[in-house]
Design an enzyme around this catalytic site. Structure first.
Site, short mmCIF file in Angstrom:
data_model
loop_
_atom_site.label_atom_id
_atom_site.label_comp_id
_atom_site.label_asym_id
_atom_site.label_seq_id
_atom_site.Cartn_x
_atom_site.Cartn_y
_atom_site.Cartn_z
N HIS A 514 0.92 -1.20 0.01
CA HIS A 514 0.18 0.16 -0.20
C HIS A 514 1.01 1.11 -0.06
O HIS A 514 2.20 1.16 0.29
CB HIS A 514 -1.02 0.13 1.38
CG HIS A 514 -0.40 0.37 2.48
ND1 HIS A 514 0.00 1.68 2.92
CD2 HIS A 514 0.08 -0.38 3.52
CE1 HIS A 514 0.21 1.79 3.94
NE2 HIS A 514 0.45 0.67 4.60
N CYS A 515 0.28 2.34 -0.54
CA CYS A 515 0.96 3.63 -0.34
C CYS A 515 -0.47 4.39 0.04
O CYS A 515 -0.58 4.24 1.48
CB CYS A 515 1.34 4.13 -1.71
SG CYS A 515 0.09 3.82 -3.01
N SER A 516 -0.74 5.49 -0.38
CA SER A 516 -1.81 6.36 0.40
C SER A 516 -3.11 5.90 -0.42
O SER A 516 -4.06 5.38 0.10
CB SER A 516 -1.60 7.77 0.08
OG SER A 516 -2.55 8.62 0.73
N THR A 522 2.24 1.88 -5.48
CA THR A 522 1.90 0.42 -5.19
C THR A 522 1.73 -0.24 -6.69
O THR A 522 2.58 -1.20 -6.68
CB THR A 522 0.35 0.43 -4.46
OG1 THR A 522 0.44 0.86 -3.29
CG2 THR A 522 -0.16 -1.09 -4.64
#
Length: 593
Positions: A514-516, A522
Site C-alpha cells: 500500500h501507499c496512500s 503500489t
C-alpha cells in the site's frame, strides 16, 4: 524435438518464390512455439493467411498471429458451435454479414447493420464470436486474403440504444491489428450527430495509417466510394439482401471441422490451475538490449505517450461495491474505487455491523495468482478491517511505500504499534510490536497478531520504504531495487517456514502493498517486481503489457507518466548493475530527454 515445417499442400494458393520462402520462414518461427506448447504444427494455408494480411513481412505476420491468438483467448472465442445457441441466433440476426459481391479490386465486403444490434439482448462475447466466425469464413478465400476487406458500418436508422462504445473499440482493434485480413477501408454510413463524441474517443486509439482508412459518409455519398453493384439496396445499391435468411448459407452442415486454433488457444498457457496469473510471458517481450534501443528510440516523450495510451483505456469491470453509500466512508479517496471483480472480501461476522468491503484488490504477480493485495493507506475507521484482511488472507509481509504525512498532507493512518513491546487491540485481534530495525532506506518491524477468538498467533513482517520523495519519483532506483530484494527474501523465508506451502502444494499468501491511494507507488512497486522476475527468468520483459494487465485487477495502477517512465529507468538501472548491459550504456537512454 525440432519444429516441423508443414509441406506445401497440392491445393495451396499460387505464391511467388519470395512468398513461398517467407511462408517457410514464418512456419519455422511459429512451429518453434507450437513445439514448446506441444500442439500440432500450423498448416501451410493458415500461415499464408497471416502472411497475406501483412504483405509477407514475416516479423509482422508473427506478431499478428500472436495478437489473433491472444484476442481469441481473452474474448473466449474457442470451440465455436454455430449450430447451437446463443451463437446460432447471433449469426442469423443479420447484424453482421459478408456480401456475395466484391469491390472492383476484388476485396470482400463485410456489412454491420447497427440498427439490428441491441446490447441489452446480446452478450458482447457472443457478438464477437459471431463476428470472428463470419470473418473467418470470408478470409478462407484466397481471393479475399490477396485483395483484402472493406468494412461497412451502416448506422442508418439506428439510435443511441443500438450503440456500444466498448464493442466498437474491440471491433476496430480487431480489424486494425488482430485479424488476418488486409483492411482496405472502413466506411461509416449515416452516422447520427451524437456519434461524433464516441468516435473521437475511439479514434484516439488508432494509428494515423488506420485512421486515414476510416471515412464517415452520408448515405448519398457511399456510391462515390463503391459502385452500386457492390452495395445493398438500402445504401443505394443493387444487391438484394434478406438479412433474416442471408446468413443461413454460412452455417455448416454440422458444427464444422475442428478449428486448429482451438488447440493452440487452449494449450498456449499452463494448465488451468486456480492460481493462474495474468502475468505470463507474451509474444512482444523485449530483451534488455531491445529495451535500451526502444527507450532510445521513443525517448521520454514517447514513453509518456505510451502511458497515455494505457490511461485512456476504460477500466475493465465495475465499482458497485466501492460506490455503495454505506462504503463510501471507507475509501480514502473518492476517485479511487476498487473493482468488484478483484476486490478482497472480508468475512462477515455475527454480531457485527461491518460489511465485507475494504478498498483492496487481489493482484497477480509473475506466474503467480494473487501474489499481492494492493490497498489504500488504512483510515482510522478501517484499521480493524485491514488487520482482519491480513489475518484471513494469512499475510506474512506488509509493504508500505509512504510516510504518515507528506507535503503537509495526511497520507496514511498509524495502524500498527510503533514501539517495541507496545500493542494495539482491533476487536478480537491484538497486534504487538516484537521489534524494530532501522535501515538506511526502510524500517522493518516484526509484528505478532493474536486472534483471541481462535487462540492463535502469527508473525507478520512490516516494511516501510522511506526513500520515496514527497513529490515525483526517486532520482535513482537503486534503493528501491535493494528494498524489493529484501521484501522478496523475507517472503520466501516466511513461506519456507510454512512447510507444505513452499513445495507448491497450495498458493503462497499474498504480500500486502500500500501507499496512500494504493495505485501509484503500489502499482510501481508491483510492476517492477513482475518485470524483474520475468527478466531474471527469461531475459525478456514487457512494461506496457505488465501495467495494462495490472490495471485490469487494481484499476488506475500507476497514476502518472512519471511513475511509468520510472519503471523503465529502474529496469535499465537493474540491468546495468547485474552486468546485462555495459556500464553507463543503458542509462544514456534516460538522460536529457
Amino acid at each position: 524435438m525440432e519444429p516441423a515445417t508443414a509441406p506445401r499442400p497440392d491445393m495451396a494458393p499460387e505464391l511467388t518464390p519470395e512468398e513461398e520462402q517467407a511462408t517457410k520462414q514464418f512456419l519455422e518461427e511459429i512451429n518453434k512455439w507450437t513445439v514448446q506448447y506441444n500442439v500440432s504444427p500450423l498448416s501451410w494455408n493458415v500461415a499464408v493467411k497471416f502472411l497475406m494480411a501483412r504483405k509477407f513481412d514475416v516479423l509482422r505476420a508473427v506478431e499478428l498471429f500472436h495478437c489473433y491468438r491472444e484476442t481469441r483467448r481473452k474474448e473466449g472465442i474457442v470451440k465455436l458451435k454455430p449450430h447451437e445457441e446463443p451463437l446460432r441466433s447471433e449469426i442469423l440476426s443479420g447484424k453482421f454479414t459478408i456480401l456475395n459481391v466484391r469491390d472492383p479490386t476484388g476485396a470482400s465486403i463485410a456489412l454491420f447493420t447497427a440498427r439490428l444490434h441491441h446490447p441489452h439482448k446480446s452478450a458482447q462475447h457472443v457478438v464477437l464470436q459471431a463476428l470472428f466466425y463470419l470473418l473467418d469464413r470470408a478470409v478462407d478465400s484466397f481471393e479475399t486474403q490477396r485483395n483484402g476487406l472493406v468494412f461497412i458500418y451502416d448506422m442508418c436508422g439506428s439510435n443511441y440504444a443500438n450503440f456500444e462504445l466498448d464493442l466498437g473499440k474491440k471491433v476496430l482493434n480487431l480489424l486494425k491489428g488482430a485479424f488476418p485480413a488486409r483492411l482496405k477501408k472502413v466506411l461509416i454510413v449515416g452516422a447520427p450527430i451524437w456519434f461524433r463524441v464516441p468516435y473521437s474517443i475511439i479514434s484516439l486509439l488508432l494509428k494515423d495509417k488506420v485512421r486515414e482508412r476510416i471515412q464517415i459518409l452520408k448515405t448519398s455519398e457511399v456510391t462515390q466510394h463503391l459502385p452500386r453493384e457492390c452495395l445493398p439496396e438500402n445504401l443505394g445499391g443493387y444487391v438484394k439482401i434478406d438479412l433474416a435468411t442471408w446468413n443461413f448459407q454460412f452455417l455448416p452442415q454440422v458444427n464444422g471441422h475442428p478449428d486448429p486454433f482451438d488447440e493452440i488457444i487452449l494449450s498456449s498457457l499452463p494448465p488451468a490451475l486456480d492460481w493462474d496469473s495474468v502475468h505470463v510471458p507474451g509474444p512482444h517481450a523485449m530483451t534488455i538490449q531491445e529495451l535500451v534501443d526502444y527507450v532510445n528510440t521513443r525517448q521520454k516523450r514517447g514513453i509518456y505517450e505510451e502511458y497515455e495510451d494505457i490511461r485512456r483505456e476504460n477500466p475493465v469491470g465495475t465499482f458497485h461495491c466501492s460506490m455503495s453509500p454505506g462504503n463510501l466512508e471507507k475509501n480514502r479517496y473518492g476517485d479511487v474505487p476498487c473493482l468488484d471483480q478483484t476486490r478482497v472480501k472480508l468475512t462477515k461476522r455475527s454480531g457485527h455491523t461491518q460489511t465485507d468491503y475494504i478498498n483492496a484488490s487481489f493482484m497477480d504477480g509473475y506466474k503467480q495468482k494473487n501474489a499481492y493485495i494492493g490497498t489504500q493507506g488504512p483510515l482510522e475507521n478501517t484499521y480493524r478491517d485491514f488487520w482482519l484482511m491480513v489475518w484471513e488472507q494469512k499475510v506474512l509481509v506488509i509493504v508500505m511505500t509512504t510516510r504518515f504525512e507528506e507535503g503537509g498532507r495526511r497520507k496514511c493512518g498509524q495502524y500498527w504499534p510503533l514501539e517495541k513491546d507496545s500493542r494495539i487491540r482491533f476487536g478480537f485481534l491484538t497486534v504487538t510490536n516484537l521489534g524494530v530495525e532501522n535501515m538506511n532506506h526502510y524500517k522493518k518491524t516484526t509484528l505478532e497478531i493474536h486472534n483471541t477468538e481462535e487462540r492463535q498467533k502469527r508473525q507478520v513482517t512490516h516494511f516501510q520504504f522511506l526513500s520515496w520523495p514527497d513529490y515525483g519519483v526517486p532520482s535513482s532506483a537503486a534503493s528501491l531495487i535493494d528494498f524489493l530484494r529484501v521484501v522478496r527474501n523475507q517472503q520466501s523465508m516466511a513461506v519456507g517456514n510454512l512447510g507444505a506451502r513452499s513445495k507448491g502444494q497450495c498458493p503462497e499468501p499474498p504480500i500486502v502493498v500500500h501507499c496512500s491511494a494504493g495505485i501509484g507507488r503500489t502499482g510501481t512497486f508491483c510492476s517492477l517486481d513482475i518485470c524483474l522476475a520475468q527478466l531474471e527468468e527469461l531475459g525478456t520483459l514487457n512494461v506496457f503489457q505488465t501495467v495494462s494487465r495490472m490495471r485490469t485487477q487494481r484499476a488506475f495502477s500507476i497514476q502518472t507518466p512519471e511513475q511509468y517512465y520510472f519503471c523503465y529507468k529502474a529496469i535499465l538501472e537493474f540491468a546495468e548493475r547485474e552486468g546485462m548491459v555495459p556500464s553507463g550504456h543503458s542509462l544514456l537512454a534516460m538522460d536529457g530527454q
